[in-house]
Every structure is written in C-alpha cells, then in structure tokens.
Design a protein around this motif. Structure first.
Motif, PDB file in Angstrom:
ATOM      1  N   THR A 198       0.831  -1.203   0.000  1.00 15.17           N
ATOM      2  CA  THR A 198       0.000   0.000   0.000  1.00 15.17           C
ATOM      3  C   THR A 198       0.864   1.251   0.000  1.00 15.17           C
ATOM      4  O   THR A 198       0.550   2.237  -0.686  1.00 15.17           O
ATOM      5  N   ALA A 199       1.954   1.225   0.749  1.00 21.90           N
ATOM      6  CA  ALA A 199       2.868   2.372   0.770  1.00 21.90           C
ATOM      7  C   ALA A 199       3.398   2.653  -0.627  1.00 21.90           C
ATOM      8  O   ALA A 199       3.508   3.821  -1.048  1.00 21.90           O
ATOM      9  N   GLU A 200       3.730   1.601  -1.364  1.00 19.90           N
ATOM     10  CA  GLU A 200       4.216   1.774  -2.741  1.00 19.90           C
ATOM     11  C   GLU A 200       3.143   2.387  -3.627  1.00 19.90           C
ATOM     12  O   GLU A 200       3.416   3.288  -4.433  1.00 19.90           O
ATOM     13  N   LEU A 201       1.908   1.896  -3.494  1.00 21.29           N
ATOM     14  CA  LEU A 201       0.811   2.401  -4.323  1.00 21.29           C
ATOM     15  C   LEU A 201       0.462   3.840  -3.968  1.00 21.29           C
ATOM     16  O   LEU A 201       0.176   4.662  -4.853  1.00 21.29           O
ATOM     17  N   LEU A 202       0.517   4.175  -2.689  1.00 22.81           N
ATOM     18  CA  LEU A 202       0.259   5.555  -2.276  1.00 22.81           C
ATOM     19  C   LEU A 202       1.289   6.501  -2.880  1.00 22.81           C
ATOM     20  O   LEU A 202       0.940   7.575  -3.394  1.00 22.81           O
ATOM     21  N   LYS A 203       2.538   6.104  -2.844  1.00 20.38           N
ATOM     22  CA  LYS A 203       3.610   6.948  -3.385  1.00 20.38           C
ATOM     23  C   LYS A 203       3.447   7.158  -4.878  1.00 20.38           C
ATOM     24  O   LYS A 203       3.568   8.285  -5.376  1.00 20.38           O
ATOM     25  N   SER A 204       3.138   6.089  -5.597  1.00 24.31           N
ATOM     26  CA  SER A 204       2.987   6.205  -7.056  1.00 24.31           C
ATOM     27  C   SER A 204       1.738   6.989  -7.443  1.00 24.31           C
ATOM     28  O   SER A 204       1.663   7.533  -8.547  1.00 24.31           O
ATOM     29  N   SER A 205       0.767   7.065  -6.542  1.00 21.24           N
ATOM     30  CA  SER A 205      -0.487   7.781  -6.824  1.00 21.24           C
ATOM     31  C   SER A 205      -0.480   9.200  -6.286  1.00 21.24           C
ATOM     32  O   SER A 205      -1.478   9.924  -6.420  1.00 21.24           O
ATOM     33  N   GLY A 206       0.608   9.605  -5.646  1.00 17.31           N
ATOM     34  CA  GLY A 206       0.703  10.960  -5.115  1.00 17.31           C
ATOM     35  C   GLY A 206      -0.152  11.199  -3.890  1.00 17.31           C
ATOM     36  O   GLY A 206      -0.578  12.327  -3.625  1.00 17.31           O
ATOM     37  N   LEU A 207      -0.392  10.142  -3.111  1.00 14.60           N
ATOM     38  CA  LEU A 207      -1.207  10.242  -1.904  1.00 14.60           C
ATOM     39  C   LEU A 207      -0.310  10.042  -0.682  1.00 14.60           C
ATOM     40  O   LEU A 207       0.611   9.232  -0.710  1.00 14.60           O
ATOM     41  N   SER A 208      -0.602  10.761   0.391  1.00 18.49           N
ATOM     42  CA  SER A 208       0.309  10.703   1.544  1.00 18.49           C
ATOM     43  C   SER A 208      -0.391  10.737   2.892  1.00 18.49           C
ATOM     44  O   SER A 208       0.262  10.594   3.924  1.00 18.49           O
ATOM     45  N   ARG A 209      -1.705  10.913   2.922  1.00 13.10           N
ATOM     46  CA  ARG A 209      -2.411  11.015   4.203  1.00 13.10           C
ATOM     47  C   ARG A 209      -3.563  10.007   4.259  1.00 13.10           C
ATOM     48  O   ARG A 209      -4.729  10.373   4.200  1.00 13.10           O
ATOM     49  N   PRO A 210      -3.246   8.738   4.390  1.00 17.79           N
ATOM     50  CA  PRO A 210      -4.298   7.722   4.382  1.00 17.79           C
ATOM     51  C   PRO A 210      -5.083   7.667   5.687  1.00 17.79           C
ATOM     52  O   PRO A 210      -4.536   7.867   6.778  1.00 17.79           O
ATOM     53  N   VAL A 211      -6.359   7.389   5.551  1.00 21.21           N
ATOM     54  CA  VAL A 211      -7.221   7.064   6.691  1.00 21.21           C
ATOM     55  C   VAL A 211      -7.319   5.544   6.716  1.00 21.21           C
ATOM     56  O   VAL A 211      -7.847   4.933   5.791  1.00 21.21           O
ATOM     57  N   LEU A 212      -6.794   4.933   7.759  1.00 20.62           N
ATOM     58  CA  LEU A 212      -6.683   3.477   7.798  1.00 20.62           C
ATOM     59  C   LEU A 212      -7.910   2.861   8.460  1.00 20.62           C
ATOM     60  O   LEU A 212      -8.139   3.013   9.656  1.00 20.62           O
TER      61      LEU A 212
ATOM     62  N   PRO B 223      -5.869   6.592  12.171  1.00 19.48           N
ATOM     63  CA  PRO B 223      -6.592   5.362  12.497  1.00 19.48           C
ATOM     64  C   PRO B 223      -8.103   5.567  12.496  1.00 19.48           C
ATOM     65  O   PRO B 223      -8.611   6.563  13.017  1.00 19.48           O
ATOM     66  N   PHE B 224      -8.806   4.590  11.929  1.00 20.43           N
ATOM     67  CA  PHE B 224     -10.265   4.633  11.924  1.00 20.43           C
ATOM     68  C   PHE B 224     -10.780   3.220  12.199  1.00 20.43           C
ATOM     69  O   PHE B 224     -11.013   2.431  11.287  1.00 20.43           O
ATOM     70  N   PRO B 225     -10.964   2.864  13.485  1.00 17.13           N
ATOM     71  CA  PRO B 225     -11.396   1.511  13.830  1.00 17.13           C
ATOM     72  C   PRO B 225     -12.861   1.261  13.509  1.00 17.13           C
ATOM     73  O   PRO B 225     -13.690   2.173  13.542  1.00 17.13           O
ATOM     74  N   THR B 226     -13.173   0.012  13.200  1.00 18.76           N
ATOM     75  CA  THR B 226     -14.549  -0.417  12.957  1.00 18.76           C
ATOM     76  C   THR B 226     -14.637  -1.905  13.285  1.00 18.76           C
ATOM     77  O   THR B 226     -13.685  -2.497  13.774  1.00 18.76           O
ATOM     78  N   ASP B 227     -15.777  -2.524  13.047  1.00 19.45           N
ATOM     79  CA  ASP B 227     -15.950  -3.980  13.217  1.00 19.45           C
ATOM     80  C   ASP B 227     -15.555  -4.425  14.624  1.00 19.45           C
ATOM     81  O   ASP B 227     -14.708  -5.287  14.802  1.00 19.45           O
ATOM     82  N   TYR B 228     -16.200  -3.843  15.619  1.00 18.99           N
ATOM     83  CA  TYR B 228     -15.893  -4.186  17.011  1.00 18.99           C
ATOM     84  C   TYR B 228     -16.464  -5.550  17.383  1.00 18.99           C
ATOM     85  O   TYR B 228     -17.576  -5.899  16.996  1.00 18.99           O
ATOM     86  N   LEU B 229     -15.697  -6.305  18.179  1.00 17.83           N
ATOM     87  CA  LEU B 229     -16.148  -7.604  18.677  1.00 17.83           C
ATOM     88  C   LEU B 229     -16.652  -7.530  20.118  1.00 17.83           C
ATOM     89  O   LEU B 229     -17.239  -8.487  20.607  1.00 17.83           O
ATOM     90  N   SER B 230     -16.415  -6.413  20.789  1.00 17.76           N
ATOM     91  CA  SER B 230     -16.878  -6.237  22.165  1.00 17.76           C
ATOM     92  C   SER B 230     -17.729  -4.979  22.252  1.00 17.76           C
ATOM     93  O   SER B 230     -17.554  -4.036  21.481  1.00 17.76           O
ATOM     94  N   SER B 231     -18.649  -4.987  23.205  1.00 20.12           N
ATOM     95  CA  SER B 231     -19.520  -3.834  23.400  1.00 20.12           C
ATOM     96  C   SER B 231     -18.804  -2.747  24.191  1.00 20.12           C
ATOM     97  O   SER B 231     -17.881  -3.030  24.969  1.00 20.12           O
ATOM     98  N   GLY B 232     -19.240  -1.525  23.988  1.00 17.99           N
ATOM     99  CA  GLY B 232     -18.681  -0.413  24.737  1.00 17.99           C
ATOM    100  C   GLY B 232     -19.418  -0.215  26.053  1.00 17.99           C
ATOM    101  O   GLY B 232     -20.289  -0.994  26.435  1.00 17.99           O
ATOM    102  N   GLY B 233     -19.088   0.837  26.749  1.00 17.51           N
ATOM    103  CA  GLY B 233     -19.751   1.144  28.015  1.00 17.51           C
ATOM    104  C   GLY B 233     -19.165   0.381  29.183  1.00 17.51           C
ATOM    105  O   GLY B 233     -18.105  -0.237  29.098  1.00 17.51           O
ATOM    106  N   ARG B 234     -19.883   0.384  30.280  1.00 15.52           N
ATOM    107  CA  ARG B 234     -19.424  -0.228  31.515  1.00 15.52           C
ATOM    108  C   ARG B 234     -19.503  -1.747  31.437  1.00 15.52           C
ATOM    109  O   ARG B 234     -20.338  -2.317  30.743  1.00 15.52           O
TER     110      ARG B 234
END
Length: 250
Positions: free
Chosen positions: A168-182, A205-216
């Motif tokens: 992905t780093a190689e593809l980002l460089k060749s495409s002129g992109l430098s600030r990915p949201v993962l 970082p952009f997390p998703t697909d949680y396996l545990s619930s939030g809260g207390r």
C-alpha cells in the motif's frame, strides 16, 4: 428459563462438551494415578478459560480500545485492509464475497467515502488457494454500492498485514497520496498501525468492526458459558498480541 437453557446447551455442544469429557477423564483417573489426572484437569481448566467470554472479552477490549474512532476523517485517501474472502460463492453482479469482518470494513469505507468524497484503496490478495482475491471482489462490490470506478484503487497482492502496509505504501507513493485514513477492525488496528509506520506511512486510524460492546462492564452468568465464538475471539486476540510482539522484535 431461556438463559438457563442456553447455559446448559453451552456444555452439551463443542467446546463445552470437551471440557466436561476432560474433567470426567480426570475424575476417572484420580484413584489410579493422580499426576495424569491433575494434568488432564489442568488442560480442561485452560480449555475452559479460553472459551468463555469472561476471558475473551477483556483480551479483545485491550486491543479495541487503543484507538478511538474520530468524528471525521481528514486524509486524502481511505485505505481498507482485507480480512478474508470466499470464491465461487453467489453475489449480486458476480461471484465471491468478503468475509464478515472484511465486509464490515468495506461498509465503513463506503460511508466515509459518501461523507468525504475521498477515494478508496482496498488492500488484500488471495491468501489461500481456495479463497477469493479480496481486492478484486471489493472493487466489484464497491462499484455495486455506488462508488465510481475512478475513485477505487486496489492492491491485490498482499497476503498478510505486513505486505498490506508495504504494498500500500508503494501504491500511495505512485499515486501521489500521503495522508491515508486506515480502516480496519478495531482489534486489528494496533498491529496494522505499527506495520504501516514500519513501512514509512503515518495513517489516521479509523477503527470499525468491534467484537466487544462499549460502556461499563456487565457481569452476568453467560460470561461463564463456553462457546466457539468466545474461543474464536480469544484466538483472535492472542494472534494480535503475538503479532504486536513480533513487530517489536523486527
């Protein structure tokens, strides 16, 4: 009554039945040879602890709570990491499907694309001979979800997270992109972030697909009921912790 039945079922079906069988063998051996009986009992206890939510949930939460999901994405491209796919399975407009976790990551990316207009780069190849090529399947599904083909980049060679980052780093460089949201599963994000940093990329970082619930934390009898799902979660968490250790040693 429903919860009592569920609890009983958890010891009738695998893996709970195997815990009971091991304990039964330990009791049967106790009078003949205590040392083997104690060893079998110890194995049964370890198996039991590995397949109950009381163990699996804290393990996975330790990974999922390391990064908070931002209110908005501020990069120049949305990078999505694959997480498994099937081939030859029916799908609208073609064949092959992303697995549950990978599909959740894809849906998050589509929602981000709709709010930000950022292009999507999907990273993931064909890991096994009987699995699908993740990025190629993702391209078809992204187009089916209304993402323009011109806004889609694919990296379809990688077989693990390290290769995800390097290619992905190689593809980002060749495409002129430098600030990915993962975008990846919350439990996978700590290791993915470390791999991308080792590849010379500092993503948001952009997390998703949680396996545990939030809260207390909620305490209830079901936490002690063995299940294959809890065992899978424990295995997933341990794999990620071992992966993090491996990146530290590189």
């Amino acid at each position: 009554m429903i919860y009592i039945i569920k609890f009983i079922y958890s010891f009738v079906l695998p893996p709970g039945i195997f815990v009971l069988l091991l304990l039964s063998a330990s009791v049967w051996l106790w009078r003949k040879s205590r040392r083997p009986a104690m060893l079998i009992a110890a194995v049964a206890l370890l198996l039991y602890l590995s397949v109950i939510p009381l163990t699996s949930q804290p393990l996975i939460k330790g990974l999922e709570r390391q990064y908070d999901q931002p209110n908005a994405a501020s990069g120049d491209v949305i990078v999505v990491l694959g997480g498994g796919a099937t081939r030859g399975t029916p799908d609208l407009g073609g064949e092959g499907n992303l697995s549950g976790g990978a599909a959740n990551r894809l849906m998050t990316a589509v929602r981000l694309h709709r709010t930000t207009g950022l292009p999507i780069l999907f990273s993931g190849g064909q890991v096994f001979s009987d699995s699908g090529n993740e990025a190629d399947i993702a391209r078809r599904q992204l187009i089916g979800l209304g993402v323009p083909d011109g806004d889609i980049l694919v990296e379809n060679r990688s077989l693990n997270t390290e290769q995800n980052a390097v290619y992905t780093a190689e593809l980002l460089k060749s495409s002129g992109l430098s600030r990915p949201v993962l975008v990846t599963s919350a439990f996978h994000l700590p290791r993915a972030m470390r791999e991308f940093r080792l590849a010379g990329v500092e993503p948001e970082p952009f997390p998703t697909d949680y396996l545990s619930s939030g809260g207390r934390f909620s305490f209830y009898p079901g936490l002690f009921a063995p299940s294959s799902a809890a065992g899978a979660t424990t295995g997933t968490a341990l794999k990620e912790y071992l992966g993090l250790l491996a990146t530290k040693l590189r």
